[in-house]
Design a protein around this motif. Structure first.
Motif, short mmCIF file in Angstrom:
data_model
loop_
_atom_site.label_atom_id
_atom_site.label_comp_id
_atom_site.label_asym_id
_atom_site.label_seq_id
_atom_site.Cartn_x
_atom_site.Cartn_y
_atom_site.Cartn_z
N ARG A 1 -0.72 84.54 27.04
CA ARG A 1 -1.86 83.51 27.01
C ARG A 1 -2.64 83.28 25.46
O ARG A 1 -3.31 82.98 25.16
N ASN A 2 -2.09 85.03 24.71
CA ASN A 2 -2.40 85.22 23.51
C ASN A 2 -1.87 84.71 22.27
O ASN A 2 -1.97 85.05 21.29
N ILE A 3 -1.22 84.28 22.81
CA ILE A 3 0.19 83.49 22.31
C ILE A 3 0.46 82.37 21.87
O ILE A 3 0.70 82.04 22.68
N HIS A 4 1.00 81.03 20.68
CA HIS A 4 1.08 80.37 20.61
C HIS A 4 2.08 80.07 19.53
O HIS A 4 2.41 80.26 18.66
N PHE A 5 3.25 79.13 20.00
CA PHE A 5 4.19 78.53 19.80
C PHE A 5 4.27 77.36 18.50
O PHE A 5 4.00 76.41 18.87
N ILE A 6 4.44 77.39 17.52
CA ILE A 6 4.16 76.19 16.73
C ILE A 6 6.21 75.70 16.22
O ILE A 6 6.73 76.66 16.13
N ILE A 7 6.64 74.75 16.57
CA ILE A 7 7.81 73.68 17.10
C ILE A 7 8.27 72.85 15.89
O ILE A 7 7.29 72.04 15.96
N ASN A 8 8.62 73.32 14.78
CA ASN A 8 8.79 72.22 13.97
C ASN A 8 10.09 71.86 14.41
O ASN A 8 11.34 71.48 13.93
N PRO A 9 10.53 70.04 15.48
CA PRO A 9 11.25 69.59 16.05
C PRO A 9 12.52 69.08 15.13
O PRO A 9 14.15 68.71 15.08
N ALA A 10 12.17 68.69 13.79
CA ALA A 10 12.41 68.29 12.83
C ALA A 10 13.53 69.02 11.84
O ALA A 10 14.20 68.39 11.12
N GLY A 11 13.31 70.72 11.52
CA GLY A 11 13.48 70.93 10.37
C GLY A 11 15.44 71.14 11.11
O GLY A 11 15.85 70.75 11.72
N ASN A 12 15.94 71.11 9.58
CA ASN A 12 17.04 71.62 9.66
C ASN A 12 17.82 70.53 10.56
O ASN A 12 18.83 71.08 11.00
N GLY A 13 18.07 68.65 10.53
CA GLY A 13 18.09 67.98 10.96
C GLY A 13 18.81 67.81 12.26
O GLY A 13 19.33 67.80 13.52
N GLY A 14 17.42 68.47 12.64
CA GLY A 14 17.42 68.94 14.14
C GLY A 14 17.15 70.05 15.17
O GLY A 14 17.32 70.28 15.76
N ALA A 15 17.60 71.16 14.12
CA ALA A 15 17.84 72.00 14.09
C ALA A 15 16.83 73.03 15.54
O ALA A 15 17.06 73.62 16.15
N GLY A 16 15.37 72.79 14.73
CA GLY A 16 14.72 73.21 15.44
C GLY A 16 14.51 73.06 16.83
O GLY A 16 14.00 74.41 17.21
N LEU A 17 14.54 72.31 17.11
CA LEU A 17 14.38 71.93 18.54
C LEU A 17 15.96 72.62 19.75
O LEU A 17 15.33 72.89 20.70
N ALA B 1 4.08 74.97 28.90
CA ALA B 1 3.89 74.69 27.64
C ALA B 1 1.97 74.13 27.16
O ALA B 1 2.43 73.79 26.29
N GLU B 2 1.11 74.45 27.04
CA GLU B 2 -0.04 74.96 26.71
C GLU B 2 -0.18 75.89 25.59
O GLU B 2 -1.03 75.13 25.21
N HIS B 3 0.99 76.67 25.51
CA HIS B 3 1.02 76.81 24.76
C HIS B 3 2.27 76.52 23.66
O HIS B 3 2.76 78.09 22.83
N VAL B 4 2.60 76.05 23.79
CA VAL B 4 3.45 75.48 22.00
C VAL B 4 3.19 73.74 22.06
O VAL B 4 2.49 73.23 22.85
N THR B 5 3.25 73.26 20.75
CA THR B 5 2.79 72.37 20.37
C THR B 5 3.94 72.10 18.75
O THR B 5 4.37 72.88 18.20
N PHE B 6 4.67 70.80 19.26
CA PHE B 6 5.63 70.57 18.11
C PHE B 6 4.68 69.85 16.97
O PHE B 6 3.96 69.22 16.81
N THR B 7 4.98 70.05 15.83
CA THR B 7 4.49 69.16 14.48
C THR B 7 4.45 67.74 14.44
O THR B 7 6.14 67.38 14.86
N THR B 8 4.00 66.78 13.69
CA THR B 8 4.86 65.12 14.04
C THR B 8 4.83 65.09 11.83
O THR B 8 5.28 64.43 12.48
N ARG B 9 4.73 65.62 11.34
CA ARG B 9 4.45 65.91 9.83
C ARG B 9 4.10 66.24 8.55
O ARG B 9 4.08 67.55 9.48
N SER B 10 4.17 66.90 7.44
CA SER B 10 3.26 67.28 6.74
C SER B 10 2.85 67.90 6.92
O SER B 10 1.24 67.00 7.24
N GLY B 11 2.03 69.06 7.02
CA GLY B 11 0.37 69.34 6.42
C GLY B 11 0.27 70.12 8.16
O GLY B 11 -0.53 71.23 8.52
N HIS B 12 1.23 69.44 9.32
CA HIS B 12 0.41 70.02 10.57
C HIS B 12 0.54 71.10 11.57
O HIS B 12 -0.45 71.37 11.95
#
Length: 303
Positions: free
Chosen positions: A2-18, A34-45
């Motif tokens: 509960r005290n951890i959050h994951f930030i994922i860049n799904p588009a990084g390195n040609g989709g390798a992030g996902l 799922a509430e502990h995971v957020t996918f980035t959608t743009r630069s700066g996110h």
């Protein structure tokens, strides 16, 4: 979890992030809500997200150096005690992860399991804008002046890899770049004239480990390794200087001053780009300063 959050860049390195994220979830023994995971959608996110998780004890980022750098800047904008940082490397260069001893997914999993945090220095970059002072943090380097990033195109990394893309974009930028007049102060010592580049290095290598930009630099010594490069003829830049950066011998060139320091102030006419770990951050005037032991990153436990 509960005290951890994951930030994922799904588009990084040609989709390798996902793909790496899915592999990580399958290998991780504890279910991740799922509430502990957020996918980035743009630069700066990623920076905005990290800056909103003040209550987290740990922020884990899956991405390359650009995404990790955003998360670091977001964490540094929070009050102390700040969240620790976990890294799942899935970029083209992975230089920040490499400095933390995280070479692959297995290393990342071991570091998260061991939860052995190590402190690293950062570079703080302040730049003046019409609306006031704006701040970011870099892990590897910060430079003012010449930057290959304006010439870097997404297809270059896909076709040539991180090293090939850097050298091609560098060559193209050299052909059009004109060194500005710069005034630089390093811990009160002044430099001025037509300067090609000013580099504040925190880590020894960048560019996927292909560029030894700051020989002898350490990420935990409370110092910046500084290069001030004078204007150099384009032919020498192409045939000698940039080639010598691979092994760090560029610091022996007569046009290069190389030393350690803690604070650099840079002004230029005209204003020139600021390049932080391979990402643009506006233009000069700016100040680079070392932040000792600023960020805690989870590393593998050493026996």
């Amino acid at each position: 979890m509960r005290n951890i959050h994951f930030i994922i860049n799904p588009a990084g390195n040609g989709g390798a992030g996902l793909r790496v994220w899915e592999t990580f979830k399958n290998a991780w023994a504890v279910p991740i809500a799922a509430e502990h995971v957020t996918f980035t959608t743009r630069s700066g996110h990623a920076r905005e997200l990290a800056g909103s998780f003040a209550e987290c004890g740990l922020i884990v980022v899956a991405g390359g150096d650009g995404t990790i750098g955003e998360v670091i800047s977001g964490i540094m904008g929070l009050p102390e005690p700040r969240p620790k940082l976990g890294i799942i490397p899935c970029g083209t260069g992975n230089d920040i992860a490499r400095n933390a001893g995280l070479l692959n997914l297995d290393d990342a999993i071991a570091a998260l399991q061991d939860a052995d945090a190590r402190s690293f220095d950062l570079i703080r970059i302040d730049r003046e804008t019409n609306s006031g002072l704006e701040t970011r943090h870099a892990f590897l380097f910060a430079n003012a002046g010449f930057s290959a990033i304006p010439m870097m195109k997404p297809w270059m990394k896909r076709l040539l890899g991180a090293t090939g893309a850097y050298y091609l974009s560098t060559l193209l930028q050299v052909l059009v770049y004109h060194p500005p007049k710069m005034e630089v102060s390093v811990d009160g010592k002044a430099f001025s004239g037509e300067l090609f580049l000013v580099i504040a290095g925190n880590a020894e290598y960048a560019g996927g480990g292909s560029m030894r930009i700051a020989p002898g630099a350490r990420t935990d010594d409370g110092q910046l390794n500084i290069s001030i490069i004078q204007s150099i003829p384009k032919r020498k830049l192409i045939t000698q200087l940039f080639a010598s950066i691979a092994n760090g011998t560029h610091i022996n060139e007569p046009e290069v001053s190389y030393f350690t320091g803690k604070k650099i102030c840079v002004n230029s006419d005209p204003n020139v780009p600021l390049d932080l770990d391979g990402e643009l951050f506006g233009t000069t005037p700016s100040t680079f300063s070392v932040c000792p032991n600023a960020i805690q990153i989870l590393c593998k436990r050493t026996n």
